[in-house]
Design a protein around this motif. Structure first.
Motif, short mmCIF file in Angstrom:
data_model
loop_
_atom_site.label_atom_id
_atom_site.label_comp_id
_atom_site.label_asym_id
_atom_site.label_seq_id
_atom_site.Cartn_x
_atom_site.Cartn_y
_atom_site.Cartn_z
N THR B 338 0.87 -0.82 -0.15
CA THR B 338 0.17 -0.38 0.06
C THR B 338 0.73 1.29 0.10
O THR B 338 1.52 1.73 1.21
CB THR B 338 -1.11 -0.29 0.73
N ILE B 339 1.01 2.21 -1.00
CA ILE B 339 1.49 3.24 -0.79
C ILE B 339 0.01 4.49 -0.90
O ILE B 339 -1.10 4.29 -0.97
CB ILE B 339 2.45 3.30 -2.26
N LEU B 340 1.20 5.57 -0.81
CA LEU B 340 0.30 6.85 -0.71
C LEU B 340 -0.04 7.06 -2.61
O LEU B 340 0.91 7.42 -3.44
CB LEU B 340 0.88 8.29 -0.09
N ALA B 341 -1.26 7.77 -2.61
CA ALA B 341 -1.43 7.85 -3.80
C ALA B 341 -0.92 8.74 -4.61
O ALA B 341 -0.50 8.39 -5.80
CB ALA B 341 -2.91 8.45 -4.23
N LYS B 342 -0.24 9.70 -3.63
CA LYS B 342 0.70 10.67 -4.80
C LYS B 342 1.83 10.00 -4.68
O LYS B 342 2.79 11.03 -5.67
CB LYS B 342 0.41 12.36 -3.96
N TYR B 343 2.37 8.95 -4.42
CA TYR B 343 3.56 8.59 -4.79
C TYR B 343 3.17 7.64 -6.25
O TYR B 343 4.85 7.22 -5.91
CB TYR B 343 4.08 8.32 -4.01
N LEU B 344 2.43 7.19 -6.79
CA LEU B 344 2.16 6.16 -7.95
C LEU B 344 3.27 6.90 -9.41
O LEU B 344 3.30 8.15 -9.39
CB LEU B 344 0.62 6.45 -8.34
N LYS B 345 3.65 5.92 -9.69
CA LYS B 345 4.51 6.34 -10.53
C LYS B 345 4.20 5.97 -12.25
O LYS B 345 3.01 4.92 -11.97
CB LYS B 345 6.29 5.82 -10.64
N GLU B 346 4.52 6.48 -13.55
CA GLU B 346 4.27 5.78 -14.22
C GLU B 346 4.29 4.51 -14.39
O GLU B 346 5.06 3.80 -13.88
CB GLU B 346 4.64 6.56 -15.99
N GLU B 347 3.60 3.61 -15.36
CA GLU B 347 4.51 2.15 -15.26
C GLU B 347 3.71 1.40 -14.51
O GLU B 347 3.65 -0.18 -14.17
CB GLU B 347 5.46 1.87 -15.55
N ASP B 348 2.88 1.80 -13.19
CA ASP B 348 2.90 1.04 -11.65
C ASP B 348 1.49 0.26 -12.16
O ASP B 348 0.92 0.66 -12.66
CB ASP B 348 3.15 1.96 -11.10
N ILE B 349 1.64 -0.80 -11.19
CA ILE B 349 0.69 -1.83 -11.30
C ILE B 349 0.08 -1.57 -10.39
O ILE B 349 -0.12 -1.59 -9.53
CB ILE B 349 0.37 -3.29 -11.96
N VAL B 350 -1.90 -1.22 -10.91
CA VAL B 350 -2.27 -1.04 -9.50
C VAL B 350 -3.89 -1.82 -9.42
O VAL B 350 -4.30 -1.87 -10.55
CB VAL B 350 -3.13 0.71 -9.06
N CYS B 351 -4.41 -2.37 -8.37
CA CYS B 351 -5.42 -3.52 -7.95
C CYS B 351 -5.99 -2.17 -7.34
O CYS B 351 -6.54 -1.86 -6.60
CB CYS B 351 -5.11 -3.98 -6.70
N LEU B 352 -7.55 -2.40 -8.37
CA LEU B 352 -8.17 -1.68 -7.30
C LEU B 352 -9.97 -2.29 -7.58
O LEU B 352 -9.75 -3.37 -8.13
CB LEU B 352 -8.93 -0.58 -8.68
N GLU B 353 -10.47 -2.02 -6.61
CA GLU B 353 -11.66 -2.60 -6.13
C GLU B 353 -13.20 -2.39 -6.37
O GLU B 353 -13.21 -0.95 -6.12
CB GLU B 353 -11.97 -3.75 -4.64
N SER B 354 -13.91 -2.87 -5.63
CA SER B 354 -15.32 -1.93 -5.92
C SER B 354 -14.91 -0.23 -4.77
O SER B 354 -14.70 -1.50 -3.81
CB SER B 354 -16.36 -2.55 -5.52
#
Lengths: 60, 805
Positions: B338-354
């Motif tokens: 789990t990381i803070l959304a503001k530290y996201l980088k391009e090419e990262d793979i994110v898991c999202l649920e409902s």
């Protein structure tokens, strides 16, 4: 009238002491929050104890 | 926990108004038609939502029932039902988060948190008793005025569990950076003010003691020594307490404008030096008492103003509101973290649920889902996304779970573009110059000219000291602080009043703008409507209601429509779960299972009208039940629009939704079709608002953000995105749009009070000035009379406040 010679300095000194204490307390932050303590006082006895413990914990 | 996710999406207090069996929620006290009951241990207490129930349980588990007794004692604001946050606080434990927000000491650590949702004395009590709920908390201290709590934690304490605890109590924590300079500066400024005030008061008091004997007729040496003493005691006032006046006067001179502090400084310098001259020369009067009183009273009125403003405006608290979600990403080794959304980088793979908000623009790698894009586009029907579809930051996953590859982050996203537009300076015409500013400026110029005239007139006649005295009197009595006080005080009280109604106003000038506005532009989805589908009809082909079957099918389902169905069933009956097998949920299609050897399926019904969604229950492929779901209007929308029209405003509907939907809603609301705008993009909204000067924009989503910023006044409703909050001038923290009426009413009254106050102080000053020029007054009387006018203004404003509440 001679009494003034003693009373005047005493009154000025006392005034000065209280002013000094006031300034010290403002700097300590006692006047930062004027509404919460007024509400806190209405809580039951045991909670006041908790608050006292807090303060001691903080001073360490 | 998943249950509560859904709970937070659907509004807890907005149930089908079917049966007339009102219950009072045991936690928040709100009326509810279909309560949840807590059975174990407690004797079947009703609650309006699972959030309230959880809080009740926690409070009882820790033997803190006193909360409910206190609640009735000192509640300022109306209680709000707890909306349980589906929040993950794991990122609180991250290294970079801790270094930013935590203050570490040897045997404890501290964190400051702004708590959204503190509304009564019981909240104060509950927060300060958190040490009893968790071993890790040493102490908790809440400042009730600004909802800032300071927690002292043990060195081993985990911040995430603190966040979890606060969240479960129904408060939304917004941690504050440990080096928040703005906050520190504010505190320092306020303390400075208080010390200046204290010094001025102490000196004034002592000088007045001496003056009494002088006015009583003290003569000779004693009088001289008393006057010298007064002079020395007044020095701290001239040289320390009054410095803000000099500074502000100087800066106003540099800008070639007159402000109130200019005549004040002039009076202080003239009076101080004149007084010293009379002391040395031995004839004439010194007015140290008047001058110190002047400084004290001016400082006092400004301090009061500062305090009132602070109580009301949660300017600063609004800054804390912008939250930073956390996201689950898969790292190189294939592990989830789990990381803070503001530290996201391009090419990262994110898991999202409902239920998750999509944190960046990207493309779906795996899975299918339904996406709610209403916040970004205003479209109310969910959109299906599967492998290869593009998804956008700011939209929300409704059902299913997906993995996305991040393509753009931050400013490069669609949302980011809107955000950067919002952060730009307003491209506005010159701000409305406030009336009182203009008046004070001319007024001060006239007064300065008059006093120079007085001095030179008497100097020509050889009586300089008389001239100087009259000029001093004039300067003191016309000190336009009543004039200067009138506007900010009334504005501050209006803001204070609004904030007690749950309406947060960012800056005072909004009040004046609202009164001048004529047009209100309202967003549809999420603002006037709930943005959530609810059951509107339930028609079965037979006598069987199929409640139990639908309940069993939807029991585990994730999408929000399932929640609406479940809410509806619970309001109608006590459902029973039937044994089933082969349960499958297909996102975007529906659910199916085998019950009693029959295959049941819930899915879209073929004929669907655009206003609503119709779904059907199929028994062995035959439709046996039709359920219609509608995005309902908020309970107060119709009434509010009515009231808005009554108060002379023209309501307009602007929406990204289809023409048909918009026209239909407008008809229900009583807005003429020519006042509606359908299928508008965020940029169109800006154009619409731009072309209508002095407009008010009401909205919630990212698609409204730019228009909120562009409008003269932007109002963000409860449930708005962070970015709309940033763009708006007013934030309604209570559900619905009816608070807009309050804003309008209070603003109008406020402007009325301002005008009344100004009229009074102008009259007062005219009389005072006439008396002073003709020599009927001396500086002492002037110093006594001057605050009287301020006092009247205070009273006039105070009575307005009292009458309102």
């Amino acid at each position: 009238m001679e009494a003034l010679l003693i009373l005047l300095p005493i009154s000025l000194l006392l005034g000065g002491v209280f002013l000094f204490l006031f300034i010290m307390n403002v700097k300590k932050g006692d006047f930062d929050d004027l509404s919460t303590p007024a509400k806190r006082i209405l809580f039951e006895e045991e909670n006041i104890n908790i608050n006292l413990n807090e303060k001691q914990g903080l001073k360490k | 926990m998943t249950d509560s996710i859904e709970e937070s999406i659907s509004e807890p207090n907005a149930k089908v108004p079917s049966l007339n069996k009102g219950f009072d929620c045991c936690h928040c006290g709100q009326k509810t038609n279909n309560p949840l009951f807590l059975t174990d241990n407690f004797d079947k207490k009703p609650f309006c939502c699972s959030g309230c129930m959880t809080v009740y349980e926690i409070i009882n588990d820790h033997k803190l029932e006193e909360y409910y007794k206190l609640k009735d004692l000192g509640s300022q604001n109306e209680a709000i039902p707890v909306i349980e946050q589906k929040a993950n606080y794991a990122h609180y434990d991250e290294q970079n988060f801790q270094s930013e927000y935590l203050q570490k000491y040897d045997d404890y650590k501290k964190i400051k948190i702004y708590l959204e949702g503190v509304h009564c004395m019981a909240c104060l009590w509950l927060i300060e008793n958190t040490p009893r709920m968790s071993e890790e908390i040493i102490s908790a201290n809440l400042n009730y005025e600004n909802s800032l709590a300071e927690f002292t934690l043990t060195p081993v304490a985990r911040l995430s569990s603190l966040g979890q605890l606060l969240g479960s109590l129904g408060y939304t924590p917004h941690p504050i950076k440990n080096d928040d300079e703005l906050q520190n500066l504010k505190v320092k400024e306020e303390r400075d003010y208080l010390i200046r005030l204290g010094v001025a008061m102490a000196c004034m008091g002592n000088i007045l003691l001496f003056s009494i004997s002088i006015y009583a007729g003290l003569e000779g040496k004693l009088k001289d020594s008393f006057e010298w003493l007064s002079f020395f005691i007044s020095l701290p006032v001239f040289l320390y307490s009054a410095t803000p006046f000099y500074k502000s006067a100087l800066s106003s001179l540099k800008q070639k404008r007159f402000n109130i502090d200019l005549p004040v400084s002039l009076a202080l310098i003239l009076g101080g030096l004149g007084g010293l001259y009379t002391l040395i020369s031995g004839h004439g009067e010194a007015y140290f008492d008047s001058l110190t009183s002047l400084v004290f009273l001016l400082l006092l009125s400004r301090y009061v103003l500062l305090k009132i403003k602070q109580n009301g405006v949660s300017n600063s608290s609004l800054e804390y509101l912008s939250s930073f979600g956390s996201v689950k990403v898969i790292d190189n080794e294939g592990k989830q973290k789990t990381i803070l959304a503001k530290y996201l980088k391009e090419e990262d793979i994110v898991c999202l649920e409902s239920g998750d908000l999509i944190p960046a623009d990207g493309v779906v790698l795996e899975g299918t889902c339904a996406i709610n894009t209403s916040l970004l586009t205003g479209e109310s029907n969910p959109i299906k996304a599967n492998e290869g579809s593009s998804v956008f930051s700011g939209t929300q996953v409704l059902s299913g779970s997906i993995k996305i590859k991040v393509l753009h982050t931050g400013e490069a996203t669609k949302l980011g573009f809107i955000l950067s537009e919002v952060n730009k300076e307003k491209s506005k015409l010159s701000p409305i110059a406030t009336l009182s500013d203009t008046i004070s400026r001319y007024f001060i110029g006239v007064v300065l000219l008059l006093s120079i005239g007085l001095v030179s007139y008497f100097a020509l006649q050889g009586n300089t000291s008389e001239g100087a005295m009259r000029a001093l009197t004039l300067l003191i009595i016309t000190c336009p602080c009543a004039l200067a006080l009138a506007t900010p005080l009334a504005l501050a009280s209006a803001i204070h009043k609004l904030s007690s109604l749950g309406i947060i106003v960012k800056s005072e000038d909004v009040i004046e703008k609202i009164v001048k506005s004529k047009d209100i532009y309202l967003d549809k989805t999420g603002t006037l409507t709930k943005g959530i589908f609810q059951v509107s009809s339930w028609s079965s082909i037979s006598n069987n209601n199929y409640y139990d079957i639908v309940w069993s099918l939807e029991h585990k389902a994730q999408h929000p429509m399932a929640q609406s169905l479940k809410n509806y069933i619970k309001s109608m009956t006590e459902p029973m779960e039937l044994p089933y097998s082969d349960w499958i949920e297909t996102p975007g299609v529906g659910v199916s299972a085998k019950i009693d050897n029959k295959i049941y399926k819930i899915g879209k019904f073929s004929s669907s009208d655009p206003l609503s969604t119709t779904i059907a229950l199929y028994e062995n492929e035959i439709a046996v039940l039709k359920i219609q779901l509608k995005d309902n209007l908020r309970f107060d929308s119709i009434q509010s629009i009515e009231n808005i029209k009554k108060s002379g405003f023209k309501p307009y509907l602007v929406s990204g939704d289809s023409e048909k939907n918009v026209k239909n809603i407008a008809k229900i609301l009583g807005i003429p079709p020519e006042h509606t705008f359908a299928r508008v993009t965020p940029k169109d909204k800006v154009e619409i608002v731009k072309n209508s000067p002095l407009s008010i924009m009401v909205g919630d989503g990212a698609n409204d953000a730019m228009a909120l910023k562009e409008a003269e006044v932007g109002i963000a409703v409860k449930g708005s995105l962070d970015i709309s909050l940033k763009a708006a001038d007013i934030y309604l923290s209570k559900m619905g749009v009816s608070p807009i009426n309050e804003v309008i009413n209070i603003s109008r009254e406020c402007i009325y009070v301002i005008k009344r106050n100004m009229l009074f102080s102008i009259l007062y000053n005219l009389v005072g000035a006439t008396l002073a020029i003709n020599g009927y007054l001396n500086p002492l009387w002037a110093a006594v009379l001057m605050p009287l006018s301020s006092f009247t203004v205070l009273l006039s404003t105070y009575f307005w406040i009292r009458r309102r509440s």
